[in-house]
Write an enzyme that holds these catalytic residues in place. Sequence first.
Site, PDB file in Angstrom:
ATOM      1  CG  ASP A 147     -28.987 -23.791  17.987  1.00  0.00           C
ATOM      2  OD1 ASP A 147     -29.302 -22.171  17.589  1.00  0.00           O
ATOM      3  OD2 ASP A 147     -29.572 -24.288  19.027  1.00  0.00           O
ATOM      4  CG  ASP A 148     -25.396 -27.073  17.758  1.00  0.00           C
ATOM      5  OD1 ASP A 148     -25.397 -26.222  18.435  1.00  0.00           O
ATOM      6  OD2 ASP A 148     -25.395 -27.949  17.464  1.00  0.00           O
ATOM      7  CG  HIS A 198     -25.779 -24.512  22.167  1.00  0.00           C
ATOM      8  ND1 HIS A 198     -27.337 -23.418  22.250  1.00  0.00           N
ATOM      9  CD2 HIS A 198     -26.084 -25.206  20.724  1.00  0.00           C
ATOM     10  CE1 HIS A 198     -27.631 -24.671  22.172  1.00  0.00           C
ATOM     11  NE2 HIS A 198     -26.463 -25.658  20.987  1.00  0.00           N
ATOM     12  CG  HIS A 202     -23.500 -29.180  22.012  1.00  0.00           C
ATOM     13  ND1 HIS A 202     -24.793 -30.008  22.150  1.00  0.00           N
ATOM     14  CD2 HIS A 202     -24.678 -27.842  21.061  1.00  0.00           C
ATOM     15  CE1 HIS A 202     -25.857 -29.593  21.493  1.00  0.00           C
ATOM     16  NE2 HIS A 202     -26.147 -28.331  21.219  1.00  0.00           N
ATOM     17  CG  HIS A 295     -27.756 -27.588  14.238  1.00  0.00           C
ATOM     18  ND1 HIS A 295     -29.862 -27.592  14.149  1.00  0.00           N
ATOM     19  CD2 HIS A 295     -27.943 -27.520  15.584  1.00  0.00           C
ATOM     20  CE1 HIS A 295     -29.826 -28.131  15.258  1.00  0.00           C
ATOM     21  NE2 HIS A 295     -29.009 -28.638  15.972  1.00  0.00           N
TER      22      HIS A 295
HETATM   23 ZN   LIG Z   1     -26.933 -26.853  19.943  1.00  0.00          ZN
END
Ligand SMILES: [Zn+2]
Length: 363
Positions: A147-148, A198, A202, A295
């Site tokens: 993620d991210d 995502h 955020h 991540h």
């Molecule tokens: Zn995230």
Amino acid sequence: MRRMTVLAAAAAASVTLGIGVGWMLSPKEPAAPAPAARAVERELVTGTIASRTTTSAPAAEAAAQPRQTQPQPLPPPPALMAVRAEPAPATMPRPSGRALNPKCENPDALGVSRTVAIDTAGGPGFGAEQFKAYDFLEPGEVVLTFDDGPWPNNTPAVLAALASQCVKATFFPIGKHSSWHPEILKQVVAKGHTVGSHSWSHANLGKKSFAEAKDEIEYGISAVAISAGAPQAPFFRFPGLSQTPELTGYLAERNIGIFSTDLDSFDFKTKNPDKVIAAVMTKLDKRGKGIVLLHDFQHSTAVALPAMLLQLKAKGFKIVHLTAKASVTSLPQYDAAMVKAQAGQTADARPTASVVRTIQEPQ
Ligand SMILES: [Zn+2]
């Protein structure tokens, strides 16, 4: 030999089984009801996103700017000031089809043992932390998710580690990060990984109004599609896994699958790569399988991954690669707003690298 399995979801009309696959899911089984929004402090408490970006707070801008829903023209995406001055396509290109899957040159690689294609019709949810309906992994099977990103240095390091072991993973990039680093996102796609989304910034969607949360979801989808050069998988992960029944219902209408997790590495809580490895391996030993949340944004994870993959192989875990039956359909009004916003930045924009310079890397 690779098995291709089609995972039929809630409203899927048909179930296609791969060679020798002995399980199937009931098409009548509804998607799991959305539980109450999970506490999101776990991921957001570190301020991993906000503390490492240089733009103004999107929440404040969003609050000051009344949201419109279709069919009115959309406001520009919040806090797009740092977007790269890369020309965006006037219209969305067609999906590029299945991603590249070059042959593995490492005979000792962990590799991919099974590839599944997921039919996201009806917005099925995956990951036992929030969804119980579709537990499709066999004992010993692992899905790696990141993620991210995309983020300089860390995402390329993750890609290199995965490539060295011929492993495919699923990425849930942030829209804003994708707009900043489209060249890195394109690398993720080119390496044959699956890319979902995502949100745009955020934000904690469980605490947003429905209209604001919808904008966050859709701007994220459009930003990833535009930055990657084509629409990607209809896979979504809520920031901080913070969801509401209204939002899971919206994703169901959009035929977008929701990915929670079976097993959270909490890699954002440590700067020690060994602790990231230990957390993942300990939980996998206990649970025996699972969708692992990591991540690619995190330096500790990028450093940890090569050794983690070796440990997975040594312990006999098998990697399952998630793919989507079809690409996500981004909404034209959000695509247009994103393209317009980026075009507006092009006229007098300098290269991002000359405007924003990272003086402290994520650790
Ligand atoms: Zn995230």
